[in-house]
Design an enzyme around this catalytic site. Structure first.
Site, PDB file in Angstrom:
ATOM      1  N   LYS A   1       0.833  -1.207   0.000  1.00 52.42           N
ATOM      2  CA  LYS A   1       0.000   0.000   0.000  1.00 52.42           C
ATOM      3  C   LYS A   1       0.869   1.260   0.000  1.00 52.42           C
ATOM      4  O   LYS A   1       0.555   2.236  -0.698  1.00 52.42           O
ATOM      5  CB  LYS A   1      -0.933   0.010   1.211  1.00 52.42           C
TER       6      LYS A   1
ATOM      7  N   LYS B   1       1.048  12.677   3.964  1.00 53.25           N
ATOM      8  CA  LYS B   1       1.218  11.625   4.963  1.00 53.25           C
ATOM      9  C   LYS B   1       1.702  10.335   4.327  1.00 53.25           C
ATOM     10  O   LYS B   1       2.664   9.714   4.790  1.00 53.25           O
ATOM     11  CB  LYS B   1      -0.107  11.412   5.700  1.00 53.25           C
TER      12      LYS B   1
END
Length: 269
Positions: free
Chosen positions: A171, A238
Site C-alpha cells: 500500500k 502523509k
C-alpha cells in the site's frame, strides 16, 4: 450471522460500513464525527461508545483510521481495543501505516489470543461505495480464509499477499506512485497551459496514449481551465512521507519520491 464492528467512518470507512449493513451483517460502529454515525445508524447500524466495548461486542472488528497516531490511540489508549480483546476475536486494520506498526499490533493482539490482519485498501471513495475496492491482506492465511467472504462485500479484488506487514508495504508503494503521478500530471498541465494547449484536449489524448496513468481518471480533473486534484494533499503528504521514512529505514534513497514529498510540502505552505 457474524457481528461486525467498524471504527472510522471517514470518506472510505462510511461507504464500506454501509456495504456491510446492506449485506445483512449486524454492524456496530464508532467514529469521531456525528454526521457519518447518524447516517450509518439510519441504515441499521448500532453505535458503541468505545473501542473496548466494541471489540467485546463483535466477532470481527475493522479499523479504518487516518494516521498512525490515531491507530495507536484506538488500539492502545484508555478503553482501547487491547483492553477489550479476547481469544477468538479477529481484528482487521484497513489503514495506511508502516509495516512495523502492523507487526506491533499483530503481536499485541496475538498475546491476547486473538487474530490480526493488516488489509490496506485502494480504489478511492467511488470504489468504496461500489464495493469494488482492492484489498491487500497480510497475516496468517488461515485467518484470511475465515474473513474472505466478509472482505468480498467491500472489495472486488481481495488478495492474500503474505505475512504481517506485506500488505502495508504494498500500500505504501501504491500511494507513493499516486503521489508521483499526481505531481507529474500537475506539471504536465502547467507545461500544456504555457504552450497554449487546451488542457481538456491534453488529458483526452494522453488517456489514450503511452503516458496514461489511472490517476488521470480518478485523481485529477480540469474545471474552468484549472487542474483540481481530488486527492487531499494532507493525505498525500502523509502517505508519501511514510514511504520515504520506510525506505530510509531500509537504507534506501528514493530520489524522485523525496522530491515529490518536497513539492507536496511546498504546495501546502
Amino acid at each position: 450471522m457474524q457481528k461486525i464492528g467498524f471504527i472510522g467512518l471517514g470518506n472510505m470507512g462510511l461507504p464500506m460500513a454501509k456495504n456491510l449493513i446492506k449485506a445483512g451483517y449486524d454492524t456496530y460502529i464508532m467514529s469521531r464525527s456525528r454526521g457519518p454515525i447518524e447516517e450509518a445508524i439510519f441504515l441499521g447500524a448500532k453505535e458503541i461508545p468505545s473501542p473496548k466495548k466494541l471489540i467485546e461486542k463483535v466477532d470481527i472488528l475493522f479499523t479504518c483510521l487516518p494516521n498512525p497516531d490515531t491507530n495507536i490511540e484506538i488500539y492502545e489508549g484508555q478503553d482501547g481495543i487491547l483492553e477489550g480483546v479476547s481469544p477468538g476475536k479477529i481484528i482487521i486494520d484497513l489503514s495506511t501505516v508502516k509495516p512495523d506498526l502492523s507487526q506491533h499490533l499483530k503481536e499485541s493482539i496475538a498475546a491476547k489470543g486473538a487474530d490480526f490482519i493488516d488489509a490496506p485498501i485502494s480504489g478511492g471513495t467511488w470504489s468504496a461505495e461500489a464495493g469494488t475496492l482492492t484489498i491487500m491482506c497480510s497475516g496468517e492465511q488461515r485467518v484470511f480464509e475465515k474473513v474472505y467472504s466478509v472482505l468480498k462485500v467491500m472489495g472486488e479484488y481481495v488478495k492474500y499477499v503474505g505475512p504481517t506487514g506485506t500488505g502495508s508495504v504494498i500500500k505504501l508503494i501504491n500511494n507513493m506512485l499516486v503521489g508521483v503521478h499526481t505531481i507529474a500530471l500537475i506539471e504536465a498541465y502547467e507545461l500544456a497551459q504555457k504552450s497554449g494547449v487546451d488542457p481538456a484536449l491534453l488529458i483526452d489524448i494522453i488517456q489514450k496514449s503511452s503516458g496514461y496513468s489511472r490517476v488521470m481518471d480518478w485523481d485529477t480533473v480540469v474545471e474552468d481551465g484549472k487542474l483540481k486534484p481530488k486527492v487531499r494533499f494532507r493525505y498525500l503528504k502523509k502517505d508519501v512521507g511514510l514511504a520515504v521514512s520506510y525506505a530510509k529505514e531500509l537504507d534506501l534513497q528514493l530520489d524522485l519520491v523525496e522530491e515529490t514529498e518536497r513539492i507536496v510540502d511546498k504546495s501546502m505552505q
